[in-house]
Each structure stands twice: as C-alpha cells, then as structure tokens.
Design an enzyme around this catalytic site. Structure first.
Site, PDB file in Angstrom:
ATOM      1  N   GLU A 211       0.851  -1.198   0.000  1.00  0.00           N
ATOM      2  CA  GLU A 211       0.000   0.000   0.000  1.00  0.00           C
ATOM      3  C   GLU A 211       0.887   1.249   0.000  1.00  0.00           C
ATOM      4  O   GLU A 211       2.047   1.202   0.417  1.00  0.00           O
ATOM      5  CB  GLU A 211      -0.909  -0.058   1.256  1.00  0.00           C
ATOM      6  CG  GLU A 211      -1.808   1.113   1.523  1.00  0.00           C
ATOM      7  CD  GLU A 211      -2.836   1.413   0.439  1.00  0.00           C
ATOM      8  OE1 GLU A 211      -2.457   1.615  -0.716  1.00  0.00           O
ATOM      9  OE2 GLU A 211      -4.036   1.528   0.798  1.00  0.00           O
TER      10      GLU A 211
ATOM     11  N   ASP B 224      -2.999   5.238   6.991  1.00  0.00           N
ATOM     12  CA  ASP B 224      -3.460   6.488   7.607  1.00  0.00           C
ATOM     13  C   ASP B 224      -4.360   6.137   8.796  1.00  0.00           C
ATOM     14  O   ASP B 224      -3.862   5.789   9.862  1.00  0.00           O
ATOM     15  CB  ASP B 224      -4.165   7.303   6.521  1.00  0.00           C
ATOM     16  CG  ASP B 224      -4.556   8.701   6.947  1.00  0.00           C
ATOM     17  OD1 ASP B 224      -3.903   9.264   7.827  1.00  0.00           O
ATOM     18  OD2 ASP B 224      -5.537   9.238   6.380  1.00  0.00           O
TER      19      ASP B 224
ATOM     20  N   PHE C 296      -0.413  15.969   4.448  1.00  0.00           N
ATOM     21  CA  PHE C 296      -0.997  15.352   3.261  1.00  0.00           C
ATOM     22  C   PHE C 296       0.042  15.340   2.155  1.00  0.00           C
ATOM     23  O   PHE C 296       0.502  16.384   1.722  1.00  0.00           O
ATOM     24  CB  PHE C 296      -2.293  16.030   2.811  1.00  0.00           C
ATOM     25  CG  PHE C 296      -3.099  15.112   1.951  1.00  0.00           C
ATOM     26  CD1 PHE C 296      -3.955  14.177   2.522  1.00  0.00           C
ATOM     27  CD2 PHE C 296      -2.948  15.124   0.569  1.00  0.00           C
ATOM     28  CE1 PHE C 296      -4.659  13.275   1.734  1.00  0.00           C
ATOM     29  CE2 PHE C 296      -3.650  14.221  -0.230  1.00  0.00           C
ATOM     30  CZ  PHE C 296      -4.511  13.301   0.358  1.00  0.00           C
TER      31      PHE C 296
ATOM     32  N   ARG D 117      -0.243  12.010  -9.047  1.00  0.00           N
ATOM     33  CA  ARG D 117       0.324  10.659  -8.952  1.00  0.00           C
ATOM     34  C   ARG D 117       1.605  10.535  -9.775  1.00  0.00           C
ATOM     35  O   ARG D 117       2.459   9.712  -9.481  1.00  0.00           O
ATOM     36  CB  ARG D 117      -0.675   9.609  -9.477  1.00  0.00           C
ATOM     37  CG  ARG D 117      -1.912   9.418  -8.613  1.00  0.00           C
ATOM     38  CD  ARG D 117      -2.608   8.112  -9.034  1.00  0.00           C
ATOM     39  NE  ARG D 117      -4.007   8.051  -8.643  1.00  0.00           N
ATOM     40  CZ  ARG D 117      -4.457   7.599  -7.476  1.00  0.00           C
ATOM     41  NH1 ARG D 117      -3.598   7.213  -6.556  1.00  0.00           N
ATOM     42  NH2 ARG D 117      -5.739   7.557  -7.226  1.00  0.00           N
TER      43      ARG D 117
HETATM   44  P1  IMP Z   1      -6.924   4.837   5.575  1.00  0.00           P
HETATM   45  O1  IMP Z   1      -7.996   3.865   5.270  1.00  0.00           O
HETATM   46  O2  IMP Z   1      -7.426   6.051   6.302  1.00  0.00           O
HETATM   47  O3  IMP Z   1      -5.711   4.246   6.266  1.00  0.00           O
HETATM   48  O4  IMP Z   1      -6.505   5.456   4.214  1.00  0.00           O
HETATM   49  C1  IMP Z   1      -5.626   4.892   3.368  1.00  0.00           C
HETATM   50  C2  IMP Z   1      -5.761   5.580   2.030  1.00  0.00           C
HETATM   51  O5  IMP Z   1      -5.992   6.988   2.165  1.00  0.00           O
HETATM   52  C3  IMP Z   1      -4.475   5.461   1.301  1.00  0.00           C
HETATM   53  O6  IMP Z   1      -4.463   4.321   0.500  1.00  0.00           O
HETATM   54  C4  IMP Z   1      -4.450   6.709   0.472  1.00  0.00           C
HETATM   55  O7  IMP Z   1      -5.127   6.491  -0.733  1.00  0.00           O
HETATM   56  C5  IMP Z   1      -5.245   7.716   1.234  1.00  0.00           C
HETATM   57  N1  IMP Z   1      -4.369   8.669   1.951  1.00  0.00           N
HETATM   58  C6  IMP Z   1      -4.194   8.807   3.277  1.00  0.00           C
HETATM   59  N2  IMP Z   1      -3.312   9.761   3.565  1.00  0.00           N
HETATM   60  C7  IMP Z   1      -2.892  10.245   2.378  1.00  0.00           C
HETATM   61  C8  IMP Z   1      -1.951  11.262   2.000  1.00  0.00           C
HETATM   62  O8  IMP Z   1      -1.286  11.922   2.814  1.00  0.00           O
HETATM   63  N3  IMP Z   1      -1.807  11.461   0.666  1.00  0.00           N
HETATM   64  C9  IMP Z   1      -2.493  10.763  -0.269  1.00  0.00           C
HETATM   65  N4  IMP Z   1      -3.368   9.815   0.028  1.00  0.00           N
HETATM   66  C10 IMP Z   1      -3.573   9.556   1.351  1.00  0.00           C
HETATM   67 MG    MG Z   2      -4.917   5.127  -2.176  1.00  0.00          MG
END
Ligand code: IMP
Ligand code: MG
Length: 180
Positions: free
Chosen positions: A100, A104, A153, A166
C-alpha cells in the site's frame, strides 16, 4: 523542479530508491523459501509496487491487485470501506503481502487484511511506503514501513489528491490551501 502546489519535498527519487531497496531486502529474507502472493492496492501503490516487485528475488512469487474505496475525492477518510476489485488468484493457504502507499486511519488496510484472511490466506502482512500513526483509528500496524511521517498530506510517486499528482517522480507535502 517542485510542482507549484507542493510546499516541500519529502522524499526525492534517490531516497525513494534506497528505501524501496531496503524494504525489498527484508522481504526477500523473510519470505526466502515461501510461496508469496503480493497484493498491490490500487491505485496509490503502483509506483512503489513496480519498483519493489522487480527487486523481489523469491522464486515462487505472484502478483495480484485489489482496489477499495473509502476516501472518495476528499482528503478525509469516510471510514466506509468497499472493495471495488478483489484478487483474481486463490489466496487460500498462501502467504500474502499487501503493498500500500500509505497507512493512515487504518480503515482500508484492516478491512483488506480481514478480507484476505477470511478467504483462507495462511498469513497476511502489510508493506506500506508511508505511515501516519497519529491518525490511526484501527489497531493495525505495518510489517514493513518505508517512512513514518507526521500528519501531513503528501502526494506524488503514486499518491494522489483527488486523482492528481500521482505522476510526480518524488513525494512532496501538498500545500494546505489546495485541500482546505
Ligand atoms: P486509511 O484507510 O485512512 O488508512 O486510508 C488509506 C488511504 O488513504 C491510502 O491508500 C491513500 O489512498 C489515502 N491517503 C491517506 N493519507 C494520504 C496522503 O497523505 N496522501 C495521499 N493519500 C492519502
Ligand atoms: Mg490510495
């Protein structure tokens, strides 16, 4: 040259290469005599995965993909995870490594991990390029982490904001005025 929307660079191409090589070395060591299924989480992992996967030297190694949505087009996680693409191969009794871009809140990865375990995988580990532990909502940790970062971010090298950035070859911190 930095993109105009990037506040500062977090990792340049050289640092990314070094980090990916270090992670690959650990994976090669840990899975040496195993049969491994690497599952990339679309789309954010693609650059990391492409660089990582070609450094994997395990003989019995397969590649597959999953996609899940939780973020929509916003910078804030909704907490609702939905699988939009499942793996094609049979993971039953296989060792699975999820790759991954960033961990986050942990909502996405805990859902995906549970999903793969429920399909009978004998082990499911997590490899993430970035980790933002300060934002965690689910009790999940990565087995391989490139870099732990503050609550920023970030975009580039596969990571997006609203499907943009990207393609940047480096990882940078997005200016807050872009998403706030
Ligand atoms: P989670 O489910 O909150 O852990 O989110 C994971 C997903 O959120 C990642 O696969 C990213 O696509 C997106 N994400 C979380 N933080 C960032 C960031 O700082 N930049 C870009 N995408 C993020
Ligand atoms: Mg993602």
């Amino acid at each position: 040259m930095l993109h105009k929307d990037i506040f500062e660079e977090l990792m340049n191409e050289e640092e990314l290469e070094k980090t990916v090589s270090e992670i690959a070395g650990r994976i090669n060591n840990d899975y040496r005599d195993k049969s491994l299924v690497v599952v990339g989480v679309l789309k954010g992992s693609i650059m990391f995965l492409a660089d990582l996967f070609r450094k994997i030297t395990i003989d019995d190694c397969q590649l597959d993909f999953m996609a899940a949505s939780s973020y929509g087009n916003s910078a804030v996680s909704s907490g609702n995870v939905r699988i939009t693409k499942d793996v094609d191969c049979n993971v039953k009794e296989r060792d699975v490594l999820i790759v991954e871009d960033i961990l986050d809140t942990g909502n996405t990865l805990s859902f995906i991990k549970e999903h793969l375990l429920s399909k009978g995988a004998s082990s499911v580990k997590i490899c993430t390029l970035f980790d933002k532990p300060a934002r965690r909502k689910k009790p999940i940790t990565a087995d391989y982490t490139g870099r732990t970062i503050d609550d920023l971010f970030i975009v580039g090298y596969g990571l997006d904001y609203s499907e943009h950035y990207r393609n940047l070859p480096y990882v940078g911190v997005l200016r807050s005025e872009i998403y706030s």
